[in-house]
Design an enzyme around this catalytic site. Structure first.
Site, mmCIF file in Angstrom:
data_model
loop_
_atom_site.group_PDB
_atom_site.id
_atom_site.type_symbol
_atom_site.label_atom_id
_atom_site.label_comp_id
_atom_site.label_asym_id
_atom_site.label_seq_id
_atom_site.Cartn_x
_atom_site.Cartn_y
_atom_site.Cartn_z
ATOM 1 N N THR A 158 0.814 -1.222 0.000
ATOM 2 C CA THR A 158 0.000 0.000 0.000
ATOM 3 C C THR A 158 0.841 1.262 0.000
ATOM 4 O O THR A 158 0.493 2.252 -0.639
ATOM 5 C CB THR A 158 -0.926 -0.001 1.237
ATOM 6 N N ASP B 64 1.776 -6.501 -4.355
ATOM 7 C CA ASP B 64 0.889 -6.468 -3.205
ATOM 8 C C ASP B 64 1.351 -7.667 -2.366
ATOM 9 O O ASP B 64 1.577 -8.759 -2.910
ATOM 10 C CB ASP B 64 -0.558 -6.663 -3.664
ATOM 11 N N SER C 176 0.000 -9.719 -0.603
ATOM 12 C CA SER C 176 -0.832 -10.924 -0.672
ATOM 13 C C SER C 176 -0.294 -11.882 -1.734
ATOM 14 O O SER C 176 -0.627 -13.069 -1.737
ATOM 15 C CB SER C 176 -2.276 -10.555 -1.017
ATOM 16 N N THR D 233 -1.865 -21.483 18.748
ATOM 17 C CA THR D 233 -3.199 -21.064 19.160
ATOM 18 C C THR D 233 -3.721 -19.962 18.244
ATOM 19 O O THR D 233 -2.952 -19.150 17.739
ATOM 20 C CB THR D 233 -3.216 -20.579 20.626
#
Ligand code: ASP
Length: 362
Positions: A12, A64, A66, A296
């Site tokens: 970004t 990006d 991702s 967890t």
């Protein structure tokens, strides 16, 4: 003169809106022009910090985050290592979405780090007026050039966090990152507060990347990783009420290439259902050689192996204590890519490599 190398990978921070209004990161040369247009950063210096200079580099592809893969982690490590002796510190500008994974991975890919490697990015592009990008960018450069923290960190919203302890905790707010199980390494405000007792120690000469011989060895090892990474999978499995045995089987034994490791995001202190089919599917994965980490899904606190009858240690999962799921995943990937077998990986997962975990009771 402190020299900082800023590696822009995308995210970004480097985005502008396209014709449809969707954000995509600009190429490196364009991003550097944007940065040079910032009054305090023109001339490759940092106004107010005499003697601090920065140089920017980038890859042909801006991403990006991702879209980042473990092969991209290796490319970042290789880039930093190949220019290691020319700079005093490094900034990696990176999308926030998978930054915690990349920062964790770099801490494992660069053992013996003797200089700061500071990941940063922003929630709002640098090209927008109301943005966290200027403060994060300048803070990251100042941290890399003035704080001799020999580790991979994440600088975000005034705080320098240990990279392999960090997680993205907010999708929108400027306070996008935290390290819930570890104090910040430093906080930058009108004064810089160093939390030095928590910094990793300087590595010894036998392993330090300050030594040309060690860098050459590491670069040779990194060159082998892209091919190794193509040969196996590591998966992450978020446990949920009603999880089916077939879901577990699909992930542990149904991927191509086959899974060598799995991060289970279990309940609470490391618990899961005791349904025999579910446990049978996990056991089949273990029998097939998959190393299971019992992490967890809760952000703060630690897995306590053996605390509950529903604990997953009984089927051979390794309690991850307070290691983040991102660090667990990156560590499994890096260890298997280095060629360790399942037995060696199991042992190595509970030995801190870069301050990523606290083994409770040890
Ligand atoms: N999608 C962006 C990325 O991770 C989000 C960001 O950078 O904040 O590249």
């Amino acid at each position: 003169m402190a020299r900082v190398y800023v590696l822009y990978t995308g995210g970004t921070i480097g985005c502008v809106a396209n014709a449809e209004g969707a954000l995509a990161p600009v190429p490196g040369a364009e991003f550097e022009r944007l940065v040079l247009a910032m009054p305090g950063l023109s001339d490759h210096g940092v106004r107010g910090y005499d003697g601090l200079g920065w140089t920017m580099g980038w890859f042909d592809r801006t991403l990006d985050s991702s879209n980042m893969t473990p092969a991209d982690w290796v490319a970042i490590a290789e880039r930093l290592l190949s220019i290691y002796d020319q700079y005093d510190g490094f900034v990696v500008l990176h999308g926030t979405d998978s930054m915690a994974y990349s920062a964790s991975a770099l801490s494992f890919l660069l053992p013996g780090l003797s200089k700061p490697v500071v990941f940063s990015g922003s929630q709002v592009p640098l090209s927008f007026t109301l943005s966290d990008a200027p403060a994060n960018l300048v803070g990251a450069i100042v941290a890399a050039g003035t704080l001799p923290v020999p580790e991979v960190s994440v600088y975000f919203n005034t705080r320098l966090l240990r990279g392999n302890r960090s997680s993205k905790i907010d999708a929108n707010r400027f306070a996008g990152f935290d390290s819930p199980n570890f104090p910040p390494l430093a906080t930058i405000g009108s004064v810089v507060a160093r939390n030095e007792p928590y910094w990793l120690p300087m590595p010894g000469a036998d392993v330090s990347l300050a030594e040309a011989e060690n860098r050459a060895k590491r670069l040779a090892a990194l060159a082998l990783l892209p091919a190794a990474l193509a040969e196996f999978s590591v998966v992450m499995l978020w446990l949920h009420p009603g999880i089916r045995a077939s879901t577990v089987s699909a992930m542990l034994t149904g991927t191509s290439p086959a899974a060598k490791g799995a991060v289970l995001l279990a309940f609470g202190e490391g618990n899961g259902p005791t349904d025999p089919d579910f446990l049978g599917a996990l056991s089949a994965g273990v029998a097939a050689g998959v190393v299971l980490m019992d992490n967890t899904q809760v952000r703060r606190g630690a897995v306590l192996p053996g605390a509950y009858a529903t604990g997953l240690g009984a089927i051979g999962a390794i309690g991850a204590y307070d290691m983040t799921p991102e660090a667990s995943y990156a560590k499994l990937v890096c260890l298997f890519a280095d060629g360790l077998d399942a037995t060696a990986v199991k042992a190595a997962m509970l030995v801190p490599r870069a301050g990523e975990l606290t083994v409770i009771g040890a």
